[in-house]
Enzyme design. Structure first.
Site, PDB file in Angstrom:
ATOM      1  N   HIS A   9      21.570  38.992  50.613  1.00  0.00           N
ATOM      2  CA  HIS A   9      21.378  37.925  49.774  1.00  0.00           C
ATOM      3  C   HIS A   9      22.708  37.738  48.501  1.00  0.00           C
ATOM      4  O   HIS A   9      23.193  38.841  48.232  1.00  0.00           O
ATOM      5  CB  HIS A   9      20.128  37.852  49.036  1.00  0.00           C
ATOM      6  N   GLU A  79      12.385  43.926  51.287  1.00  0.00           N
ATOM      7  CA  GLU A  79      13.310  45.096  50.495  1.00  0.00           C
ATOM      8  C   GLU A  79      12.071  46.307  50.587  1.00  0.00           C
ATOM      9  O   GLU A  79      10.743  46.283  50.490  1.00  0.00           O
ATOM     10  CB  GLU A  79      13.723  44.689  49.144  1.00  0.00           C
TER      11      GLU A  79
END
Length: 187
Positions: A9, A79
């Protein structure tokens, strides 16, 4: 044999400051949105058979701006959960635990390496289940993508510590003959 394209990202306030971000759902910075848009022409010729994204806003928004607004949300791409270290910097943590690294020291209240391995192995299996040449594309996070790379290569997740991964970059995993390899990294 297929390729697995990895996109980290774009930058957030915390990633820019070096603060560990797992479950905190932060937006991209304005220049992070620009970085995500800049990925679109680099991915334009790719015709993936599978596009997955972490459930976190920063990954979903990167997928959208990079030209993949219909990416399927995949919780397994979240994550690594930093637990009590969420929002803290490595320097701050090392003041209490000299030499600390998530890869070797874990995080109290966070996710174990075994749990990360199990969910990323599910991603690898899903990508490899079809034996065609169409690539798969995933949008996710620094530690998760590095750990995913380790699992792609058949290594323990802590081997991910050997690869730095910057925000808004593209990496490609694939095969040389039957051996899984890194084809491109941090591009």
């Amino acid at each position: 044999m297929s390729e697995l394209w990895l996109v980290r990202h774009g930058p957030t306030e915390w990633s820019r400051a070096g603060r560990h971000t797992s479950t905190t759902d932060l937006p991209l910075l304005p220049d992070g949105e620009d970085d995500a848009r800049a990925l679109a022409p680099r991915l334009a010729g790719l015709r993936p058979r599978l596009v997955l994204t972490s459930p976190r806003l920063r990954a979903r928004r990167t997928a959208e701006l990079a030209g993949h607004p219909d990416a399927e949300v995949c919780p397994d791409l979240a994550e690594w959960d930093y637990g009590d270290y969420e929002g803290r910097t490595t320097l701050d943590i090392r003041a209490e635990r000299p030499g600390w690294s998530l890869w070797t020291g874990g995080a109290p209240g966070g996710e174990s390496a075994a749990a990360v391995t199990a969910r990323l192995d599910a991603v690898v299996a899903r990508v490899r289940e079809r034996a065609d040449d169409a690539p798969a594309l995933v949008f996710a996070h620094g530690h998760a993508l590095r750990a995913l790379t380790a699992r792609w290569l058949g290594l323990p997740v802590d081997a991910g510590r050997y690869w730095r991964l910057d925000t808004a970059t593209i990496s490609v995993l694939g095969f040389e003959r039957e051996s899984p390899v890194i084809l491109r990294w941090n591009a």
